[in-house]
Scaffold this motif. Sequence first.
Motif, PDB file in Angstrom:
ATOM      1  N   THR A 151       0.833  -1.195   0.000  1.00 57.02           N
ATOM      2  CA  THR A 151       0.000   0.000   0.000  1.00 57.02           C
ATOM      3  C   THR A 151       0.873   1.252   0.000  1.00 57.02           C
ATOM      4  O   THR A 151       0.370   2.350   0.150  1.00 57.02           O
ATOM      5  N   ASP A 152       2.174   1.065  -0.157  1.00 51.48           N
ATOM      6  CA  ASP A 152       3.081   2.207  -0.157  1.00 51.48           C
ATOM      7  C   ASP A 152       3.012   2.916  -1.514  1.00 51.48           C
ATOM      8  O   ASP A 152       3.089   2.268  -2.557  1.00 51.48           O
ATOM      9  N   HIS A 153       2.882   4.227  -1.479  1.00 56.59           N
ATOM     10  CA  HIS A 153       2.644   4.957  -2.730  1.00 56.59           C
ATOM     11  C   HIS A 153       3.782   4.789  -3.722  1.00 56.59           C
ATOM     12  O   HIS A 153       3.569   4.806  -4.934  1.00 56.59           O
ATOM     13  N   LYS A 154       5.017   4.587  -3.216  1.00 54.20           N
ATOM     14  CA  LYS A 154       6.148   4.473  -4.134  1.00 54.20           C
ATOM     15  C   LYS A 154       6.118   3.134  -4.866  1.00 54.20           C
ATOM     16  O   LYS A 154       6.343   3.075  -6.077  1.00 54.20           O
ATOM     17  N   ILE A 155       5.810   2.091  -4.100  1.00 55.04           N
ATOM     18  CA  ILE A 155       5.717   0.774  -4.745  1.00 55.04           C
ATOM     19  C   ILE A 155       4.574   0.768  -5.753  1.00 55.04           C
ATOM     20  O   ILE A 155       4.713   0.283  -6.881  1.00 55.04           O
ATOM     21  N   ILE A 156       3.434   1.342  -5.356  1.00 56.65           N
ATOM     22  CA  ILE A 156       2.294   1.366  -6.278  1.00 56.65           C
ATOM     23  C   ILE A 156       2.645   2.180  -7.517  1.00 56.65           C
ATOM     24  O   ILE A 156       2.309   1.806  -8.641  1.00 56.65           O
ATOM     25  N   GLY A 157       3.365   3.276  -7.300  1.00 60.72           N
ATOM     26  CA  GLY A 157       3.812   4.073  -8.445  1.00 60.72           C
ATOM     27  C   GLY A 157       4.668   3.242  -9.384  1.00 60.72           C
ATOM     28  O   GLY A 157       4.481   3.277 -10.605  1.00 60.72           O
ATOM     29  N   LEU A 158       5.597   2.474  -8.805  1.00 54.92           N
ATOM     30  CA  LEU A 158       6.456   1.635  -9.648  1.00 54.92           C
ATOM     31  C   LEU A 158       5.645   0.547 -10.348  1.00 54.92           C
ATOM     32  O   LEU A 158       5.866   0.248 -11.519  1.00 54.92           O
ATOM     33  N   GLN A 159       4.687  -0.042  -9.608  1.00 52.30           N
ATOM     34  CA  GLN A 159       3.828  -1.056 -10.235  1.00 52.30           C
ATOM     35  C   GLN A 159       3.107  -0.474 -11.435  1.00 52.30           C
ATOM     36  O   GLN A 159       3.092  -1.054 -12.523  1.00 52.30           O
ATOM     37  N   TYR A 160       2.519   0.705 -11.225  1.00 53.04           N
ATOM     38  CA  TYR A 160       1.852   1.385 -12.335  1.00 53.04           C
ATOM     39  C   TYR A 160       2.838   1.633 -13.476  1.00 53.04           C
ATOM     40  O   TYR A 160       2.526   1.430 -14.648  1.00 53.04           O
ATOM     41  N   GLY A 161       4.024   2.083 -13.121  1.00 55.02           N
ATOM     42  CA  GLY A 161       5.007   2.429 -14.138  1.00 55.02           C
ATOM     43  C   GLY A 161       5.380   1.222 -14.986  1.00 55.02           C
ATOM     44  O   GLY A 161       5.334   1.279 -16.221  1.00 55.02           O
ATOM     45  N   ILE A 162       5.706   0.122 -14.317  1.00 54.94           N
ATOM     46  CA  ILE A 162       6.132  -1.072 -15.062  1.00 54.94           C
ATOM     47  C   ILE A 162       4.987  -1.600 -15.915  1.00 54.94           C
ATOM     48  O   ILE A 162       5.148  -1.883 -17.105  1.00 54.94           O
ATOM     49  N   THR A 163       3.781  -1.695 -15.301  1.00 57.03           N
ATOM     50  CA  THR A 163       2.637  -2.216 -16.060  1.00 57.03           C
ATOM     51  C   THR A 163       2.362  -1.345 -17.277  1.00 57.03           C
ATOM     52  O   THR A 163       2.155  -1.849 -18.380  1.00 57.03           O
ATOM     53  N   SER A 164       2.372  -0.025 -17.074  1.00 52.67           N
ATOM     54  CA  SER A 164       1.977   0.816 -18.199  1.00 52.67           C
ATOM     55  C   SER A 164       3.055   0.818 -19.277  1.00 52.67           C
ATOM     56  O   SER A 164       2.739   0.890 -20.463  1.00 52.67           O
ATOM     57  N   LEU A 165       4.334   0.691 -18.888  1.00 53.42           N
ATOM     58  CA  LEU A 165       5.376   0.592 -19.917  1.00 53.42           C
ATOM     59  C   LEU A 165       5.190  -0.687 -20.736  1.00 53.42           C
ATOM     60  O   LEU A 165       5.362  -0.689 -21.959  1.00 53.42           O
ATOM     61  N   LEU A 166       4.790  -1.775 -20.045  1.00 58.03           N
ATOM     62  CA  LEU A 166       4.524  -3.013 -20.782  1.00 58.03           C
ATOM     63  C   LEU A 166       3.351  -2.837 -21.741  1.00 58.03           C
ATOM     64  O   LEU A 166       3.391  -3.278 -22.889  1.00 58.03           O
ATOM     65  N   PHE A 167       2.301  -2.169 -21.261  1.00 55.94           N
ATOM     66  CA  PHE A 167       1.154  -1.927 -22.136  1.00 55.94           C
ATOM     67  C   PHE A 167       1.557  -1.060 -23.328  1.00 55.94           C
ATOM     68  O   PHE A 167       1.081  -1.270 -24.445  1.00 55.94           O
ATOM     69  N   LEU A 168       2.433  -0.076 -23.073  1.00 63.86           N
ATOM     70  CA  LEU A 168       2.894   0.767 -24.182  1.00 63.86           C
ATOM     71  C   LEU A 168       3.589  -0.095 -25.228  1.00 63.86           C
ATOM     72  O   LEU A 168       3.420   0.110 -26.430  1.00 63.86           O
ATOM     73  N   LEU A 169       4.373  -1.070 -24.762  1.00 62.84           N
ATOM     74  CA  LEU A 169       5.048  -1.961 -25.702  1.00 62.84           C
ATOM     75  C   LEU A 169       4.046  -2.761 -26.528  1.00 62.84           C
ATOM     76  O   LEU A 169       4.194  -2.898 -27.747  1.00 62.84           O
ATOM     77  N   VAL A 170       3.002  -3.278 -25.847  1.00 64.34           N
ATOM     78  CA  VAL A 170       1.982  -4.051 -26.564  1.00 64.34           C
ATOM     79  C   VAL A 170       1.320  -3.175 -27.620  1.00 64.34           C
ATOM     80  O   VAL A 170       1.185  -3.558 -28.790  1.00 64.34           O
ATOM     81  N   GLY A 171       0.928  -1.967 -27.205  1.00 63.98           N
ATOM     82  CA  GLY A 171       0.287  -1.049 -28.145  1.00 63.98           C
ATOM     83  C   GLY A 171       1.197  -0.734 -29.321  1.00 63.98           C
ATOM     84  O   GLY A 171       0.750  -0.625 -30.468  1.00 63.98           O
ATOM     85  N   PHE A 172       2.468  -0.607 -29.036  1.00 64.33           N
ATOM     86  CA  PHE A 172       3.454  -0.294 -30.068  1.00 64.33           C
ATOM     87  C   PHE A 172       3.573  -1.454 -31.055  1.00 64.33           C
ATOM     88  O   PHE A 172       3.637  -1.256 -32.266  1.00 64.33           O
TER      89      PHE A 172
END
Lengths: 110, 612, 465
Positions: free
Chosen positions: B33-54
């Motif tokens: 529930t730590d905002h930094k970890i959640i931020g990183l989770q969001y970051g990694i997931t969304s970068l992966l999604f960006l790759l899929v979209g690409f």
Amino acid sequence: MSHDHHDHDSPEYLKKQSLLVWKIGGWLIVFTCLTVWLQYVDFGSHSRNVIIGLLLAAFKASLVALIFMHLKSERGLIYKFLAFTVIFVIGLFALTYLHYVSPLYTEGLF
Amino acid sequence: MSATAATPDDLSHSDHAHEHPKQSFLWKYIFSTDHKIIGLQYGITSLLFLLVGFFLMMVMRWSIAFPGKPLPLIGTIIGDNWAPGGVVSPDLYNMFGAMHGTIMVFLGVVPLGFAAFGNYVVPLQIGAVDMAFPKLNAWSFWLFLIGGVMMLASFFMPTGSAQVGWTNYSPLATTVQYLDVKNIFFTGQTQWLLSMIFIISSSLLGAVNFVTTILNVRCRGMTWMRMPFFVWAMLVTGFLLLLAFPPLEVAAILQLFDRVFGSSFFLPTGLVEGGRHLDIAGGGSPLLYQHLFWFLGHPEVYVLILPAISIVAEIIPCHVRRPLWGHKTMIYAVLVLGFLSFIVWAHHMYLTGMGTVVSTFFQITTVLISVPSVILLTCLMITLWGGSIRFNSAMLFACAFLPMFGIGGLTGLPLAFNMIDLYLHDTYYVIGHFHYVVAPGSLFALFAGIYHWYPKMAGRFMNETLGRIHFWPSLVFMNLLFGPMMIQGMAGFHRRWYDGGMAFEETTKSFLWMNELMSFAAWGLALAQIPFIFNVFYSIKHGKKVTSDNPWQATTMEWDTPTPPGHGNFLHEPVAYRQPYEYSVTGAEEDYQPQFLPDGAKPEDKLTHAGH
Amino acid sequence: MEIPFTVKPRPDTGLWNAKVGIWLFLASEVMLFGGLFSAYIFLRIGADFPWPVHVLKVPLGFINTFVLIFSSVTVLQAWLALKMRQYTRYKIWMALTILCALGFMVIKAFEYSDKIHHYGVRMQDGSVLEGHLANGEYNVKFGEVTTVTLATRATSKGLFNINLVSPASDAGFLKFITSGNPEFKDTSGKTVTLNSAEISRLVKDAEKNKQPTIKLTTMAPLKFAINPSKIADYTASKVIFKDGTEIEGKLEDDTLRLEADMVDLRRLFPLNEDRIKDALAAVQNADAWRVLPAEWKEKFLVHNKKETDKFIKKHKGHNPMENADFVRDAFSMPISLHADGGHAAEPEKKADHKAAVSTNHDAPHAEEGGHHDHPEIAIEKKDIAFYSNFTPKYNNYYAIYFALTGLHGLHVMAGALVLTYMLFFGKRIYKVNPEHQANRVETVGLFWHFVDLVWIFLFPLLYLM
């Protein structure tokens, strides 16, 4: 904002609140009855019934918001963002409504 | 405990992270529930999604550049149903087109800009120990992930995924994959709607959390005008998401009703599909869908761009060593921008014939909204004037953002006028315009943000050489990819041609060569991302170590934390003493005065928490 | 360090976190319901059909309004009890609130099921008959079925040839067999008895062999009575199910039998028709008029005359056709065999009962009374343009009714869940810090009042106007 927080915690104040809540609840029921009754009164056109019904509903809703949700004594910050919300909702209503104010649609509808 | 009454007792509690060695990996990094970890989770997931979209886009570019020719390697894997003989079928093109847009917008750029950077940086910049509602924050991420996985899973429905564009316009969106399907729930279109409901709910929770945090959990001394521009932009973005997303949720729910319960909210009377009268009541309006969709759709554009522009506004002052020019002006501009973004939506609908009154109204507001956007860009450019610029990777991307976003914005102006838009609507010109805003615009700024805050997250710098190998080809290929679209668009190329205009060869042939150029640029762009991906992983272990908690000599609060920040963020009670951008202070010993240091204290170059 | 201002308000904003949060959330809820109300207005203005007015049961809506307002009061009493640190009283008021929520949902469920069993049939010319299905069902009957073709749909595949769900035939069609055993001969001449395991085996084999269909011949002809919702399309000799299965036989009966309780002929004449005479003439060519038993035609004319006279007496000099209320009352009429059933224009005698039942009706159940107090009318399939029960499918009024009340109902349920949590798991936090628990209840209460507030608009919009 002039109220000290502890004013709102005194037993007398709370008892008064409790009574007020019952009273407002009663009035809400009364206005509901009134709404139902007025819908069956003939005002000449149905749209008048609609307007009256909506005005009454808005009045009841503001009672709920002001007293039950104690917006009446709420802080300015909440008013600020609710004001924006209301503006945008009205925008949403008005502009989808405006949609019909066009040479294509006006005939026959208004 | 109230932060205003810090006691020595609090201080001893501050490095919680080290008192909980028992926390398992699962709870520390996955269900955190730590905002930094959640931020990183969001970051990694969304970068992966960006790759899929690409990836989807690269397949589409093959179909555009070489229509009818088998797609090498991937073509045969895709399967005979979608790529007979390895040739990209029109259906596959539509499917990838719709999903490219959806994934890039809702699962890529917004989560990266708003959720990832916002989560990591905002609480640090306002001196908070965490977000106001940490559990809600975790819920928000998990709802987002469920929505995202459902979206990807829809590729493997018998019908394939959604196919009618990221806007999902009714009636087409309602009537495709509708008549001859065994179960209406297991169709790509329905799955799209269901996963959108998850993604929207996630955004709403996130937005509530962000706004509450910014309003109520700021540290002592962090007055409104002392908040960095990034925080202000996040506040506005939070409001945009909060108030604009619900109408889209309404649209999704009503369309779901149309598909699942057979209602006709968006279906007009007498609709015929495949030669058959549909078994519907009719009486609905496709335009209602468009109104509800674009009521979100336009603020969404600013949700894409505000985090980006405000990341640049953090990076530029730091790396030119000058205060942000017009901090206050920019704040007012972003507030006006946020407000106006709600009343421009129908400029996406000029072609629907919704009436001259409405068109004129939206034309005026659309032209108006360019004013605050230009103010923001101008302030950033003036900030550069006379500074001593450090050209590191972060700054390169931030600098490239300015002209790229400028081109994107200026090419949008003609589209605001409905006479011109009638011609350009749905052509590649529009594609070129908004991709300039979102790809070399937003994405460059997000890359800049990653290079800029990476030292705080990892304790090491990203490799500068790799950064340059990432930057220069990206810049060149982006322009080769999106520049020619403007020309093709003005020549009348329609955005949904799966063969890139080959079917109209007589009239399009003088512009067809651009298709190949753009496609090779797209694939080149993909190659240019490899150094970045490598860099991100390589630098975790092998990057140059930071020697200070404030390696860029920046002034905002996030650099007051240990590197990387532990649970609870600050080692002592954070207090904001001054404005956020006090660079080049006259008379001071150093050229900067961090927000978190009391008057007279000198910034120290040391690590408080190195090496874990 | 802990997150500040979870209980005590922040000095400069004067608010604790959850209060800011819930008001922000409510702001977004305002936009959500705002969008829905905006859709309501948009659809109502643009409706190309007469918008139904006063079709829901007002007493039920009124009771639900009462229940919600009462629960709003009780949740506030619970909060005030916490403020006064009286935990037992808090529990009582809270339990009452949750009971109200349950009561609301139960009444809602009755209303929904009432709608689901009520049907409307729109004829080709737009005239409408409403009522319940005779025997509560409508089936398409097929006889002499000799071949069944199962589909494997081997070509419907997702990306990379992966399917998360199977698109092929399932055993769903078996349950519509009314006579005969599902024994078949396959192409090789072997006998198979179909059940769901057998079908999935057959489909799997066929898929392996890249066979798109499996043709089976019955040992003896079968009879089917099929629920139309499972049918993708049918002709006089063939039914295609939604899962791709096809049966061949002979269509025996697809006449819809309706126990009619309302006839509505408003769609017969144009919106701007201004003469009653013309309207009445148009009405008498209607498809619905044709199937209406003769005495009800008479009654309709009487009903129309009575309404017209009433209007003229009340509004002298006005053209009745310009008044939507009049048009609604005069050109639609409730049909009921009971003396006071519905709002029938004049009393009917029980004796009329039999006479009104159309002749081609073979079941004797019309005698039973009770549910069957309406004349049964047989409507041929070719006359039907569209029919549906009163679900979102029927028209946009019911669609927005279900969307609005359904979403509101979800809010009620979510609210009830949180209230229940507060009731049973609140003690721990109350013991640590009673004020914290009071704040939590206040937060849920704010949400609960909002749910009430939405209903205050929903009730008149959907029930009354």
